[in-house]
Design an enzyme around this catalytic site. Structure first.
Site, PDB file in Angstrom:
ATOM      1  N   CYS A  19       0.926  -1.024   0.072  1.00 35.92           N
ATOM      2  CA  CYS A  19      -0.112   0.174   0.125  1.00 35.92           C
ATOM      3  C   CYS A  19       0.759   1.122   0.163  1.00 35.92           C
ATOM      4  O   CYS A  19       1.797   1.241   0.736  1.00 35.92           O
ATOM      5  CB  CYS A  19      -1.087   0.057   1.367  1.00 35.92           C
ATOM      6  SG  CYS A  19      -2.238  -1.208   1.218  1.00 35.92           S
TER       7      CYS A  19
ATOM      8  N   ARG B 294       3.764  -0.133  -4.886  1.00 34.34           N
ATOM      9  CA  ARG B 294       3.518  -0.583  -3.565  1.00 34.34           C
ATOM     10  C   ARG B 294       2.031  -1.451  -3.431  1.00 34.34           C
ATOM     11  O   ARG B 294       2.113  -2.050  -2.642  1.00 34.34           O
ATOM     12  CB  ARG B 294       3.493   0.336  -2.614  1.00 34.34           C
ATOM     13  CG  ARG B 294       4.826   0.967  -2.557  1.00 34.34           C
ATOM     14  CD  ARG B 294       4.791   2.084  -1.501  1.00 34.34           C
ATOM     15  NE  ARG B 294       4.453   1.537   0.074  1.00 34.34           N
ATOM     16  CZ  ARG B 294       5.579   1.359   0.779  1.00 34.34           C
ATOM     17  NH1 ARG B 294       6.848   1.472   0.571  1.00 34.34           N
ATOM     18  NH2 ARG B 294       5.112   0.714   1.832  1.00 34.34           N
TER      19      ARG B 294
ATOM     20  N   TRP C 298      -2.696  -2.823  -1.658  1.00 37.94           N
ATOM     21  CA  TRP C 298      -2.412  -4.143  -2.060  1.00 37.94           C
ATOM     22  C   TRP C 298      -3.056  -4.697  -0.998  1.00 37.94           C
ATOM     23  O   TRP C 298      -3.061  -4.588   0.175  1.00 37.94           O
ATOM     24  CB  TRP C 298      -0.874  -4.359  -1.701  1.00 37.94           C
ATOM     25  CG  TRP C 298      -0.354  -5.792  -1.817  1.00 37.94           C
ATOM     26  CD1 TRP C 298      -0.123  -6.308  -3.199  1.00 37.94           C
ATOM     27  CD2 TRP C 298      -0.273  -6.905  -1.224  1.00 37.94           C
ATOM     28  NE1 TRP C 298       0.330  -7.634  -3.184  1.00 37.94           N
ATOM     29  CE2 TRP C 298      -0.004  -7.955  -2.030  1.00 37.94           C
ATOM     30  CE3 TRP C 298      -0.667  -6.897   0.148  1.00 37.94           C
ATOM     31  CZ2 TRP C 298       0.205  -9.034  -1.256  1.00 37.94           C
ATOM     32  CZ3 TRP C 298      -0.413  -8.357   0.736  1.00 37.94           C
ATOM     33  CH2 TRP C 298      -0.084  -9.222   0.009  1.00 37.94           C
TER      34      TRP C 298
ATOM     35  N   ASN D 158      -1.448   2.190   5.628  1.00 33.77           N
ATOM     36  CA  ASN D 158      -0.620   1.172   5.236  1.00 33.77           C
ATOM     37  C   ASN D 158      -0.170   0.466   6.420  1.00 33.77           C
ATOM     38  O   ASN D 158       0.368   1.025   7.445  1.00 33.77           O
ATOM     39  CB  ASN D 158       0.689   1.698   4.622  1.00 33.77           C
ATOM     40  CG  ASN D 158       1.647   0.565   4.327  1.00 33.77           C
ATOM     41  OD1 ASN D 158       1.354  -0.582   4.185  1.00 33.77           O
ATOM     42  ND2 ASN D 158       2.861   0.919   4.005  1.00 33.77           N
ATOM     43  N   GLY D 159      -0.380  -0.893   6.474  1.00 36.18           N
ATOM     44  CA  GLY D 159      -0.104  -1.821   7.444  1.00 36.18           C
ATOM     45  C   GLY D 159      -1.093  -2.732   7.888  1.00 36.18           C
ATOM     46  O   GLY D 159      -2.070  -2.988   7.117  1.00 36.18           O
TER      47      GLY D 159
ATOM     48  N   GLU E  43      17.487 -17.532  -8.527  1.00 31.91           N
ATOM     49  CA  GLU E  43      16.733 -16.014  -8.905  1.00 31.91           C
ATOM     50  C   GLU E  43      16.274 -16.074 -10.387  1.00 31.91           C
ATOM     51  O   GLU E  43      15.411 -15.415 -10.606  1.00 31.91           O
ATOM     52  CB  GLU E  43      18.269 -15.052  -8.710  1.00 31.91           C
ATOM     53  CG  GLU E  43      17.961 -13.580  -9.137  1.00 31.91           C
ATOM     54  CD  GLU E  43      16.796 -13.167  -8.214  1.00 31.91           C
ATOM     55  OE1 GLU E  43      16.365 -13.557  -7.088  1.00 31.91           O
ATOM     56  OE2 GLU E  43      16.324 -12.008  -8.701  1.00 31.91           O
TER      57      GLU E  43
ATOM     58  N   LYS F  75      12.271 -14.699 -10.916  1.00 33.97           N
ATOM     59  CA  LYS F  75      12.366 -13.812 -12.048  1.00 33.97           C
ATOM     60  C   LYS F  75      11.167 -14.069 -12.955  1.00 33.97           C
ATOM     61  O   LYS F  75      10.217 -13.434 -13.448  1.00 33.97           O
ATOM     62  CB  LYS F  75      13.427 -13.403 -12.758  1.00 33.97           C
ATOM     63  CG  LYS F  75      14.308 -12.650 -11.931  1.00 33.97           C
ATOM     64  CD  LYS F  75      14.062 -11.072 -11.750  1.00 33.97           C
ATOM     65  CE  LYS F  75      13.352 -10.960 -10.376  1.00 33.97           C
ATOM     66  NZ  LYS F  75      14.131 -10.649  -9.070  1.00 33.97           N
TER      67      LYS F  75
ATOM     68  N   GLU G  50       7.656 -14.820 -11.334  1.00 31.56           N
ATOM     69  CA  GLU G  50       6.672 -13.663 -10.886  1.00 31.56           C
ATOM     70  C   GLU G  50       6.361 -12.819 -11.872  1.00 31.56           C
ATOM     71  O   GLU G  50       5.548 -12.205 -11.658  1.00 31.56           O
ATOM     72  CB  GLU G  50       7.695 -12.700  -9.737  1.00 31.56           C
ATOM     73  CG  GLU G  50       8.734 -12.151 -10.336  1.00 31.56           C
ATOM     74  CD  GLU G  50       9.659 -11.240  -8.971  1.00 31.56           C
ATOM     75  OE1 GLU G  50       8.714 -10.800  -8.257  1.00 31.56           O
ATOM     76  OE2 GLU G  50      10.843 -10.928  -9.231  1.00 31.56           O
TER      77      GLU G  50
ATOM     78  N   HIS H  99      17.865 -37.362  -7.183  1.00 32.04           N
ATOM     79  CA  HIS H  99      17.259 -37.665  -5.687  1.00 32.04           C
ATOM     80  C   HIS H  99      15.691 -37.460  -6.035  1.00 32.04           C
ATOM     81  O   HIS H  99      15.020 -37.347  -4.842  1.00 32.04           O
ATOM     82  CB  HIS H  99      17.571 -37.023  -4.557  1.00 32.04           C
ATOM     83  CG  HIS H  99      19.034 -37.220  -4.679  1.00 32.04           C
ATOM     84  ND1 HIS H  99      19.577 -38.362  -4.434  1.00 32.04           N
ATOM     85  CD2 HIS H  99      20.087 -36.642  -4.926  1.00 32.04           C
ATOM     86  CE1 HIS H  99      20.942 -38.345  -4.288  1.00 32.04           C
ATOM     87  NE2 HIS H  99      21.347 -37.357  -4.503  1.00 32.04           N
TER      88      HIS H  99
ATOM     89  N   LYS I  97       5.719  -4.256  -4.182  1.00 30.63           N
ATOM     90  CA  LYS I  97       7.282  -4.039  -3.953  1.00 30.63           C
ATOM     91  C   LYS I  97       7.903  -4.303  -2.591  1.00 30.63           C
ATOM     92  O   LYS I  97       9.026  -5.024  -2.512  1.00 30.63           O
ATOM     93  CB  LYS I  97       7.586  -2.761  -4.554  1.00 30.63           C
ATOM     94  CG  LYS I  97       9.279  -2.415  -4.603  1.00 30.63           C
ATOM     95  CD  LYS I  97       9.697  -2.758  -5.904  1.00 30.63           C
ATOM     96  CE  LYS I  97      11.364  -2.779  -5.660  1.00 30.63           C
ATOM     97  NZ  LYS I  97      11.825  -3.775  -6.527  1.00 30.63           N
TER      98      LYS I  97
HETATM   99  O1  M6R Z   1      12.946  -5.108   0.017  1.00 23.54           O
HETATM  100  P1  M6R Z   1      13.445  -6.503   0.156  1.00 23.54           P
HETATM  101  O2  M6R Z   1      14.517  -6.914  -0.515  1.00 23.54           O
HETATM  102  O3  M6R Z   1      13.505  -6.768   1.594  1.00 23.54           O
HETATM  103  O4  M6R Z   1      12.277  -7.583  -0.440  1.00 23.54           O
HETATM  104  C1  M6R Z   1      12.386  -8.875  -0.419  1.00 23.54           C
HETATM  105  C2  M6R Z   1      11.557  -9.525  -1.450  1.00 23.54           C
HETATM  106  O5  M6R Z   1      10.345  -9.164  -1.399  1.00 23.54           O
HETATM  107  C3  M6R Z   1      11.992  -9.159  -2.780  1.00 23.54           C
HETATM  108  O6  M6R Z   1      13.493  -9.529  -2.963  1.00 23.54           O
HETATM  109  C4  M6R Z   1      11.122  -9.920  -3.870  1.00 23.54           C
HETATM  110  O7  M6R Z   1      11.298 -11.316  -3.794  1.00 23.54           O
HETATM  111  C5  M6R Z   1      11.378  -9.444  -5.204  1.00 23.54           C
HETATM  112  N1  M6R Z   1      10.555  -8.354  -5.548  1.00 23.54           N
HETATM  113  C6  M6R Z   1      11.469 -10.231  -6.344  1.00 23.54           C
HETATM  114  O8  M6R Z   1      11.893  -9.700  -7.605  1.00 23.54           O
END
Ligand code: M6R
Length: 646
Positions: A2, A27, A75, A101-102, A519, A523, A526, A542, A641
């Site tokens: 948010c 956000r 969000w 937000n929260g 990673e 990517k 997501e 395994h 984010k």
């Molecule tokens: O702000 P942060 O690095 O703590 O966020 C952690 C994850 O939410 C963040 O890395 C998320 O996995 C990425 N947006 C993925 O691309």
């Protein structure tokens, strides 16, 4: 999660709110809304769905002129992403508006009490109780016998601007009745929040406060005063920035900010140095933020290394607030992080253990404190987080601190919650990252963690000068190697085009290639919604190899890291079962390339530094598959984010 924003003292308050919401959209984008305070009352517009901001702009054409207002981009946590659940929420009288937000943890109990007291709640959100609590306390302060403001006495309406409350219950000097109502309301709330409140009874005043969730204040010439979840929303608008400590309440009026602590005593906001600029928060000719941020990676790495590799062959990290003496005492390092930051931490484990010879645990932050970890003052807990606000990581760092460990965070946002709470901070310098998928901040984390690993190794006497010199030179070469990888986006896109319809992808790697594979898989899943899983290549046999059938796509990180030969044997295992193989391989390595249907070429570098280069084509691959499928790469579904809920 948010985004919230508020502004007062600007004739174009509405435009600034809408522009700020555009910039805060990363956000959350389930719904958007604004509320404006005027002498005549509070005007509100909200909209839900994937076009919520565009729709909100249309609704805003009917808005009255106003110099103050608040906005929100959501969000969804509690309640569906509908217009009824969109912020701002209004109290029963329609005069108080609030964005949040929260999470309000005791929302259900508060709601029961409010409803019994005559309040009408109209949403499924936890947030709505906040505005009714403010209404109730405002009613009490203004002498409404019902204490709710909901009984039709219009307690919150028609109050002269700036009116003083009854002195027996009144706020501290300089603060207003609305500020006092907010303070009293939030004492009753458990959980995390950043909140901004507007009230037509005092239409140019906004009250903002925070606990755990972030909030930044800004001021500009001409008396404009603003507040937002994140700095990017205020870039180009604010000239000076401030932050609030947990529980502080800021009252924003044209030309000034009054800050009090939770008890109403005068307090000070803390000045914040902001090195980011507006251009960094714009697409600047790129089709989306993700491609811009991938292109910015060489600079992000160069900036993160700048000044930290000294000419005498040592790492300069005096800034981190944890002294060499303290680092010499450390007998265990625990890295805690989530998502892409967790993958950076996994790479760092190799570097720290290999160079500094200190044992390293890497923990998923959301699990860390629940497994009863063994920590003591000789443990260094390192939180790795782009935002510095991820609640799971923040709580993990706090847990470390509570058990007596030294704490350090590696983060990209200056003065973030983690940066403030940890003993030390090592900033990455990637600039603002707006795309939800982490790219340049991930590379900057990798670079910063390598620097930290070398620093630990040097202060502990584990690196001789010659070896240190070689590694520092390798680090210094990284920006140009990353640039060479970044420049190959076209070739990667051609490979991606061939596999654009793929539905399942296996990413494999060994040694530092495994976190790179993780990673790459993250990517892809997501932003393109393709099922992608990463495995340590040696683990396939395994179990997971049962999933390999003819034409399954396997992407392997096959650069010349220490287990390269073994990795090739694992690639043979999937080839012999009919898999299509795409390999990340070092330039000119035909021996590796012969095993693949397609190769993503990268320049070669020192094995422990190679993740910074090897991950680039995997980001580009994910980007190209997502675009080929018409995905919104900057706003992947269901994501935000910054994740400020557990
Ligand atoms: O702000 P942060 O690095 O703590 O966020 C952690 C994850 O939410 C963040 O890395 C998320 O996995 C990425 N947006 C993925 O691309």
């Amino acid at each position: 999660m948010c985004g919230i924003i508020g502004v007062t003292g600007r004739a174009d308050a509405l435009e600034m709110l809408l522009d700020g919401l555009d910039r805060l959209e990363y956000r959350g984008y389930d719904s958007a809304g604004v509320a404006l305070s005027t002498e005549a009352g509070t005007w509100r517009a909200r909209s839900a769905g994937s076009r919520s901001l565009a729709d909100l702009r249309k609704l805003a054409e009917a808005a009255p002129p106003a110099a103050a207002g608040i906005g929100h981009t959501r969000w969804a946590t509690h309640g569906h992403p509908t217009e009824a659940n969109a912020h701002p929420h209004l109290d029963c009288t329609g005069s108080i508006a609030l964005v949040h937000n929260g999470i309000v943890e005791n929302a259900a109990a508060i709601a029961t009490r409010l409803v019994a007291g005559g309040h009408r709640l109209t949403s499924e959100t936890d947030s709505e109780v906040l505005v009714h609590l403010v209404e109730a306390h405002l009613g009490e302060l203004l002498g409404d016998p019902t204490g709710s403001g909901a009984a039709g006495t219009g307690s919150s309406r028609g109050v002269p601007r700036g009116s003083e409350p009854d002195t027996a219950h009144g706020p501290a000097p300089g603060s207003s009745v609305l500020g006092e109502a907010v303070r009293r309301a939030l004492v009753e709330v458990r959980g995390s929040f950043a909140v901004v409140v507007a009230w037509s009874g005092d239409p140019t005043r906004l009250v903002a406060t925070r606990r755990v969730s972030p909030l930044v204040l800004g001021t500009a010439a001409g008396g404009a005063v603003m507040v937002a979840s994140d700095v990017p929303a205020l870039l180009g608008r604010a000239e000076r920035f401030w932050t609030l400590d947990d529980g502080q309440v800021a009252e924003l009026v044209p030309g000034g900010i009054v800050v009090t602590d939770v008890a109403g005593a005068p307090a000070q906001a803390r000045p914040l140095e902001v090195a980011w600029n507006l251009e960094q928060a714009r697409k600047g000719g790129f089709p989306d933020f993700m491609s811009k941020e991938i292109a910015e990676q060489p600079q992000a790495v160069a900036d993160t290394l700048a000044g930290r590799l000294t000419a005498d062959g040592t790492v300069g990290l005096d800034e981190i607030r944890v002294s060499p003496d303290e680092l010499r005492q450390v007998d265990k390092v625990v890295l805690v992080a989530c998502g892409s930051s967790y993958h950076a931490a996994l790479v760092a484990k190799f570097a720290i253990e290999h160079w500094a010879r200190v044992p390293v645990d890497v923990d998923i932050a959301s699990e860390f404190r629940y497994r009863d970890p063994i920590l003591d003052p000789r443990t260094l807990v390192v939180g790795v987080s782009q935002s510095g606000e991820t609640v799971d990581t923040l709580q993990a760092v706090r847990h470390g601190r509570d058990l007596g460990a030294r704490t350090l965070v590696v983060c990209n946002v200056v003065d973030s919650s983690m940066a403030r709470e940890a003993d030390g901070v090592l900033y990455t310098r990637a600039g603002p990252e707006i795309g939800v998928a982490a790219t340049k901040t991930h590379l900057a984390q990798l670079a910063a963690l390598q620097v930290l690993a070398l620093h630990l190794a040097q202060v502990r006497g584990r690196l001789d000068t010659e070896r240190a010199g070689r590694l520092l030179a390798g680090l210094a070469d990284l920006p140009s190697l990353v640039a060479r990888a970044v420049d190959r986006a076209g070739a990667v896109a051609e490979v991606a085009q061939r596999y654009r319809s793929v539905r399942d992808v296996f990413f494999i790697g060994r040694h530092v290639g495994y976190p790179v594979a993780m990673e790459g898989a993250l990517k892809l899943k997501e932003i393109s919604y393709v099922r992608a899983e990463a495995y340590p290549a040696g683990e396939l046999k395994h179990g997971p190899i049962a999933l390999i059938e003819p034409d399954a796509l396997v992407v392997a990180v096959a650069t010349r890291t220490p287990l390269w030969e073994k990795l090739l044997a694992n690639v043979e295992e999937v080839r012999s079962r009919g898999a299509q193989v795409v390999l990340v391989a070092n330039d000119g390595d035909e021996e590796t390339a012969r095993l693949a249907q397609a190769v993503l070429w990268v320049p070669r570098c020192e094995a422990l530094l190679s993740p910074l280069v090897d991950v680039v084509p995997l980001q580009q691959f994910a980007y190209a598959v997502a675009r080929a499928n018409g995905r919104d790469v900057d706003r992947p579904r269901n994501l935000a984010k910054t994740v400020t809920v557990e």
